[in-house]
Scaffold this motif. Structure first.
Motif, PDB file in Angstrom:
ATOM      1  N   ILE A   1     -43.502  11.644  66.200  1.00 48.55           N
ATOM      2  CA  ILE A   1     -43.718  10.245  66.573  1.00 48.55           C
ATOM      3  C   ILE A   1     -45.059   9.750  66.057  1.00 48.55           C
ATOM      4  CG2 ILE A   1     -43.886   8.651  68.545  1.00 48.55           C
ATOM      5  CD1 ILE A   1     -42.117  10.592  70.111  1.00 48.55           C
ATOM      6  N   ASP A   2     -46.022  10.658  65.895  1.00 54.52           N
ATOM      7  CA  ASP A   2     -47.344  10.250  65.413  1.00 54.52           C
ATOM      8  C   ASP A   2     -47.291   9.660  64.006  1.00 54.52           C
ATOM      9  OD1 ASP A   2     -46.636  12.892  64.579  1.00 54.52           O
ATOM     10  OD2 ASP A   2     -48.694  13.193  63.894  1.00 54.52           O
ATOM     11  N   GLU A   3     -46.211   9.909  63.269  1.00 55.47           N
ATOM     12  CA  GLU A   3     -46.112   9.439  61.895  1.00 55.47           C
ATOM     13  C   GLU A   3     -45.462   8.062  61.763  1.00 55.47           C
ATOM     14  OE1 GLU A   3     -44.215  12.463  59.620  1.00 55.47           O
ATOM     15  OE2 GLU A   3     -45.682  14.014  60.150  1.00 55.47           O
ATOM     16  N   LEU A   4     -44.981   7.496  62.860  1.00 57.84           N
ATOM     17  CA  LEU A   4     -44.298   6.204  62.778  1.00 57.84           C
ATOM     18  C   LEU A   4     -45.178   5.084  62.214  1.00 57.84           C
ATOM     19  CD1 LEU A   4     -42.144   6.127  66.049  1.00 57.84           C
ATOM     20  CD2 LEU A   4     -41.388   6.502  63.693  1.00 57.84           C
ATOM     21  N   PRO A   5     -46.487   5.032  62.518  1.00 57.97           N
ATOM     22  CA  PRO A   5     -47.305   3.967  61.910  1.00 57.97           C
ATOM     23  C   PRO A   5     -47.351   4.014  60.381  1.00 57.97           C
ATOM     24  CG  PRO A   5     -48.428   4.859  63.828  1.00 57.97           C
ATOM     25  CD  PRO A   5     -47.245   5.755  63.557  1.00 57.97           C
ATOM     26  N   GLN A   6     -46.927   5.116  59.784  1.00 61.69           N
ATOM     27  CA  GLN A   6     -46.885   5.160  58.318  1.00 61.69           C
ATOM     28  C   GLN A   6     -45.887   4.155  57.756  1.00 61.69           C
ATOM     29  OE1 GLN A   6     -46.317   9.234  56.971  1.00 61.69           O
ATOM     30  NE2 GLN A   6     -47.805   9.976  58.469  1.00 61.69           N
ATOM     31  N   LEU A   7     -45.037   3.594  58.618  1.00 68.17           N
ATOM     32  CA  LEU A   7     -44.162   2.504  58.175  1.00 68.17           C
ATOM     33  C   LEU A   7     -44.996   1.342  57.638  1.00 68.17           C
ATOM     34  CD1 LEU A   7     -41.536   2.561  61.064  1.00 68.17           C
ATOM     35  CD2 LEU A   7     -41.074   3.081  58.657  1.00 68.17           C
ATOM     36  N   LEU A   8     -46.217   1.179  58.158  1.00 63.33           N
ATOM     37  CA  LEU A   8     -47.125   0.150  57.639  1.00 63.33           C
ATOM     38  C   LEU A   8     -47.538   0.469  56.206  1.00 63.33           C
ATOM     39  CD1 LEU A   8     -49.332  -0.335  60.829  1.00 63.33           C
ATOM     40  CD2 LEU A   8     -47.600  -1.914  59.946  1.00 63.33           C
ATOM     41  N   ASN A   9     -47.770   1.763  55.925  1.00 63.31           N
ATOM     42  CA  ASN A   9     -48.081   2.168  54.555  1.00 63.31           C
ATOM     43  C   ASN A   9     -46.899   1.920  53.628  1.00 63.31           C
ATOM     44  OD1 ASN A   9     -49.857   4.585  56.208  1.00 63.31           O
ATOM     45  ND2 ASN A   9     -50.885   3.458  54.577  1.00 63.31           N
ATOM     46  N   VAL A  10     -45.685   2.183  54.127  1.00 60.65           N
ATOM     47  CA  VAL A  10     -44.484   1.934  53.321  1.00 60.65           C
ATOM     48  C   VAL A  10     -44.344   0.444  53.050  1.00 60.65           C
ATOM     49  CG1 VAL A  10     -41.978   2.149  53.227  1.00 60.65           C
ATOM     50  CG2 VAL A  10     -43.336   3.989  54.228  1.00 60.65           C
TER      51      VAL A  10
ATOM     52  N   VAL B   1     -52.250   5.769  57.878  1.00 65.02           N
ATOM     53  CA  VAL B   1     -52.451   5.520  59.299  1.00 65.02           C
ATOM     54  C   VAL B   1     -51.422   6.292  60.111  1.00 65.02           C
ATOM     55  CG1 VAL B   1     -51.034   3.437  59.182  1.00 65.02           C
ATOM     56  CG2 VAL B   1     -52.619   3.732  61.077  1.00 65.02           C
ATOM     57  N   LYS B   2     -51.877   6.893  61.210  1.00 68.55           N
ATOM     58  CA  LYS B   2     -51.018   7.633  62.126  1.00 68.55           C
ATOM     59  C   LYS B   2     -51.492   7.358  63.548  1.00 68.55           C
ATOM     60  CE  LYS B   2     -50.190  11.952  61.127  1.00 68.55           C
ATOM     61  NZ  LYS B   2     -50.369  13.390  60.807  1.00 68.55           N
ATOM     62  N   PHE B   3     -50.652   7.652  64.518  1.00 70.00           N
ATOM     63  CA  PHE B   3     -51.139   7.692  65.888  1.00 70.00           C
ATOM     64  C   PHE B   3     -52.057   8.902  66.022  1.00 70.00           C
ATOM     65  CE2 PHE B   3     -47.225   5.245  67.203  1.00 70.00           C
ATOM     66  CZ  PHE B   3     -47.927   4.137  67.662  1.00 70.00           C
ATOM     67  N   ARG B   4     -53.178   8.726  66.685  1.00 68.75           N
ATOM     68  CA  ARG B   4     -54.133   9.833  66.839  1.00 68.75           C
ATOM     69  C   ARG B   4     -53.523  10.879  67.771  1.00 68.75           C
ATOM     70  NH1 ARG B   4     -58.036  11.001  70.462  1.00 68.75           N
ATOM     71  NH2 ARG B   4     -57.655   9.002  71.512  1.00 68.75           N
ATOM     72  N   SER B   5     -53.445  12.100  67.294  1.00 73.50           N
ATOM     73  CA  SER B   5     -52.893  13.199  68.091  1.00 73.50           C
ATOM     74  C   SER B   5     -53.925  14.283  68.375  1.00 73.50           C
ATOM     75  CB  SER B   5     -51.694  13.824  67.364  1.00 73.50           C
ATOM     76  OG  SER B   5     -52.099  14.329  66.100  1.00 73.50           O
ATOM     77  N   MET B   6     -55.152  14.110  67.868  1.00 73.12           N
ATOM     78  CA  MET B   6     -56.216  15.091  68.071  1.00 73.12           C
ATOM     79  C   MET B   6     -57.408  14.447  68.769  1.00 73.12           C
ATOM     80  SD  MET B   6     -56.342  17.411  64.621  1.00 73.12           S
ATOM     81  CE  MET B   6     -54.982  18.481  64.172  1.00 73.12           C
ATOM     82  N   ALA B   7     -58.322  15.290  69.188  1.00 68.05           N
ATOM     83  CA  ALA B   7     -59.553  14.804  69.801  1.00 68.05           C
ATOM     84  C   ALA B   7     -60.338  13.949  68.813  1.00 68.05           C
ATOM     85  CB  ALA B   7     -60.403  15.984  70.273  1.00 68.05           C
ATOM     86  N   VAL B   8     -61.199  13.097  69.344  1.00 68.69           N
ATOM     87  CA  VAL B   8     -61.937  12.171  68.507  1.00 68.69           C
ATOM     88  C   VAL B   8     -62.790  12.895  67.473  1.00 68.69           C
ATOM     89  CG1 VAL B   8     -63.649  10.307  68.531  1.00 68.69           C
ATOM     90  CG2 VAL B   8     -61.936  10.456  70.355  1.00 68.69           C
TER      91      VAL B   8
ATOM     92  N   GLY C   1     -59.831   7.335  73.693  1.00 68.68           N
ATOM     93  CA  GLY C   1     -60.238   7.234  72.299  1.00 68.68           C
ATOM     94  C   GLY C   1     -59.411   6.203  71.558  1.00 68.68           C
ATOM     95  N   PRO C   2     -59.663   6.032  70.255  1.00 71.60           N
ATOM     96  CA  PRO C   2     -58.903   5.059  69.464  1.00 71.60           C
ATOM     97  C   PRO C   2     -57.424   5.447  69.370  1.00 71.60           C
ATOM     98  CG  PRO C   2     -60.277   6.411  68.044  1.00 71.60           C
ATOM     99  CD  PRO C   2     -60.692   6.719  69.448  1.00 71.60           C
ATOM    100  N   VAL C   3     -56.590   4.432  69.194  1.00 73.17           N
ATOM    101  CA  VAL C   3     -55.137   4.658  69.140  1.00 73.17           C
ATOM    102  C   VAL C   3     -54.729   5.250  67.798  1.00 73.17           C
ATOM    103  CG1 VAL C   3     -52.891   3.497  69.115  1.00 73.17           C
ATOM    104  CG2 VAL C   3     -54.611   2.858  70.818  1.00 73.17           C
ATOM    105  N   PHE C   4     -55.311   4.754  66.711  1.00 76.42           N
ATOM    106  CA  PHE C   4     -54.878   5.160  65.380  1.00 76.42           C
ATOM    107  C   PHE C   4     -55.885   6.099  64.730  1.00 76.42           C
ATOM    108  CE2 PHE C   4     -52.876   0.936  65.931  1.00 76.42           C
ATOM    109  CZ  PHE C   4     -51.556   1.335  65.829  1.00 76.42           C
ATOM    110  N   PHE C   5     -55.362   6.924  63.854  1.00 81.77           N
ATOM    111  CA  PHE C   5     -56.191   7.806  63.028  1.00 81.77           C
ATOM    112  C   PHE C   5     -55.938   7.430  61.572  1.00 81.77           C
ATOM    113  CE2 PHE C   5     -56.357  11.752  60.459  1.00 81.77           C
ATOM    114  CZ  PHE C   5     -57.718  12.020  60.587  1.00 81.77           C
ATOM    115  N   ARG C   6     -56.983   7.060  60.891  1.00 81.87           N
ATOM    116  CA  ARG C   6     -56.876   6.665  59.482  1.00 81.87           C
ATOM    117  C   ARG C   6     -57.581   7.701  58.627  1.00 81.87           C
ATOM    118  NH1 ARG C   6     -57.490   2.082  62.513  1.00 81.87           N
ATOM    119  NH2 ARG C   6     -55.965   0.396  62.148  1.00 81.87           N
TER     120      ARG C   6
END
Length: 502
Positions: A407-416, A361-368, A342-347
């Motif tokens: 770790i799934d929350e690290l992409p939120q650095l992009l939001n910051v 944005v987060k790393f996707r940790s759930m089913a699609v 599935g996709p890497v990111f969850f928006r």
């Protein structure tokens, strides 16, 4: 092994000896302890002084260790005699500075931000003295000690204090060394104080008895031992060390003044609750008016230059972190992709400062199809507006690991980096949650939501909705750069333990 004298128990016979009132005097008390009245107070103070002595020894020991390492790593290694003199001088200098700032006072040790501020002030004073000695003696060898060794020693002392505070809080949660409190005021104010002390025993207070207008019965499981006119008499009988006065009908300033007179000559503490929930620190000031102390409440500090500086620092740290963590982010992205293709990111749309929506944005940790399946799970798993589930069947195998360590929350650095989020702040809510907000919860939207915050480091999903709102409001009302640093430091422990992460 914990000595029984470390634990606090009210005087035998000082309270009702039958029924729920007797059993609820001190929740979690050691039934083997027999300390009573004055002896109980003295036992607590001996524990407090003993803890301060341990911290004193630990401080001096760690400064000596840093000094030895500093002498060994000096560019121009001095002889053994000179090295010993320099190490001894460092211990004496730092120890004297800590003593001048009373950093070993029992009420200062392990008190948190107040303690750390004093240690930093002592370190600054010691650094100034050492720098002056370097200039006066024209000795370049002291430069290494001024620039590196002494600052490292101060940081080591702060680390010792932080570790000591963590250990002390653990002891207090087990009921060891708690300070007995006599709560005075209306039933509502007594109940509020009992709730706060039971919710946070690490602060060292336990309400052992109460004095209310009724003067009889129990209040929040605590025995009521008398009326408002019997406080001075009852505080000695129950063996409390602190008298905490809240609001009560007919309780005037003159009456409080008389109580202060009655307690003169004792070593008991009189504490007055101003009734300003979750507001403290830099916003509270005492202003005398014709000799009468008045509490002045300033506006929240999160505005103007403070808000701009926080935003700039957030973006700088986010940019550096993204560069440093790039290999980790790439590895996680590959793992998420290979797990179920599935996709890497969850928006997801969230609500930011002033109610403005943004895409988090987060790393996707759930089913699609996780969002579609949520409706079937929501009916009996709500806590206020929040949706929480310990064993969510939608979480993937890789996602469970990512959530465990956040770790799934690290992409939120992009939001910051983009300015829609902050490193520290309230939890970013969903639009559907904001619709259900009460007026108090809407104050969370006055600041940017954060990657971490007070609720995250205090239990995350283990907390109730009311606790989450309370902690986020405390952050909004009392924000300061020091509070952000404190939360970031606690985030490391919260991530490692994984408490409330699901």
């Amino acid at each position: 092994m914990t000595s029984t004298s470390d634990r606090v128990r009210p005087a035998s016979g000082a309270f009702p000896t039958t029924g729920a009132a007797r059993d609820a005097v001190v929740p979690g008390r050691d039934p083997l302890t027999g300390t009573t009245g004055r002896a109980g107070i003295d036992a607590v103070r001996r524990v407090r002084r003993g803890w301060a002595r341990r911290i004193l020894v630990a401080d001096l020991l760690v400064v000596a260790v840093v000094g030895v390492l500093g002498a060994a790593l000096a560019p121009a290694a001095p002889g053994p005699a000179v090295s010993a003199a320099l190490v001894g001088g460092l211990v004496v200098l730092v120890g004297a500075a800590l003593a001048v700032r009373r950093c070993w006072h029992p009420l200062v040790v392990c008190s948190g931000g107040f303690e750390y501020t004093r240690v930093l002030q002592a370190g600054t004073g010691a650094l100034l003295v050492l720098a002056l000695c370097e200039v006066a003696l024209h000795d370049d060898r002291l430069r290494h000690w001024t620039l590196f060794v002494l600052p490292a020693a101060v940081l080591a002392v702060l680390a010792v204090r932080g570790l000591g505070r963590a250990v002390l809080h653990g002891r207090r949660r087990r009921g060891i060394g708690l300070t007995g409190v006599l709560a005075v005021g209306s039933e509502e104010s007594v109940e509020a104080l009992v709730t706060r002390t039971r919710r946070a025993p690490e602060h060292g207070w336990t309400v052992v008895a109460a004095c209310t207008p009724a003067g009889v019965g129990t209040c929040a499981g605590v025995p009521v031992v008398g009326g408002l006119d019997t406080v001075a008499e009852q505080v000695h009988r129950v063996g409390a060390e602190v008298v905490a006065v809240g609001t009560a009908p007919g309780w005037s300033g003159q009456r409080l003044h008389r109580l202060a007179w009655d307690l003169e000559g004792t070593d008991l503490d009189l504490v007055v609750d101003p009734g300003l929930m979750e507001i403290a620190g830099p916003r509270l000031h005492v202003t005398p008016v014709d000799g009468q102390p008045m509490i002045r409440l300033t506006q929240p500090t999160f505005r103007g230059a403070a808000r701009v500086s926080k935003a700039l620092l957030d973006r700088l740290v986010a940019a550096v972190a993204l560069l440093a963590l790039a290999p980790v982010l790439l590895g996680v992205a590959i793992a998420v992709r290979l797990d179920d293709r599935g996709p890497v990111f969850f928006r997801q749309e969230r609500v930011g400062r002033r109610g403005r929506p943004f895409r988090m944005v987060k790393f996707r940790s759930m089913a699609v199809d996780a969002e579609a399946a949520r409706g079937a799970l929501r009916s009996d798993l709500r806590d206020g507006p929040l949706f929480k589930m310990r064993r969510d069947p939608r979480v993937t195998r890789v996602g469970a690991v990512l959530r465990r360590y956040s770790i799934d929350e690290l992409p939120q650095l992009l939001n910051v980096l983009g300015g829609s989020m902050s490193l520290v702040g309230p939890r970013p809510p969903l639009p559907a949650e904001v619709v259900e907000y009460a007026d108090d919860a809407r104050r969370r939207l006055l600041v940017r939501p954060g990657m971490t915050g007070l609720w995250q480091v205090s239990g995350r999903s283990d907390l109730s909705w009311e606790e989450t709102v309370r902690l986020d409001l405390r952050y909004v009302e009392n924000w300061s750069p020091g509070l952000d640093l404190h939360i970031l430091a606690r985030t490391v422990t919260a991530v490692l333990t994984g408490r409330g992460a699901y």
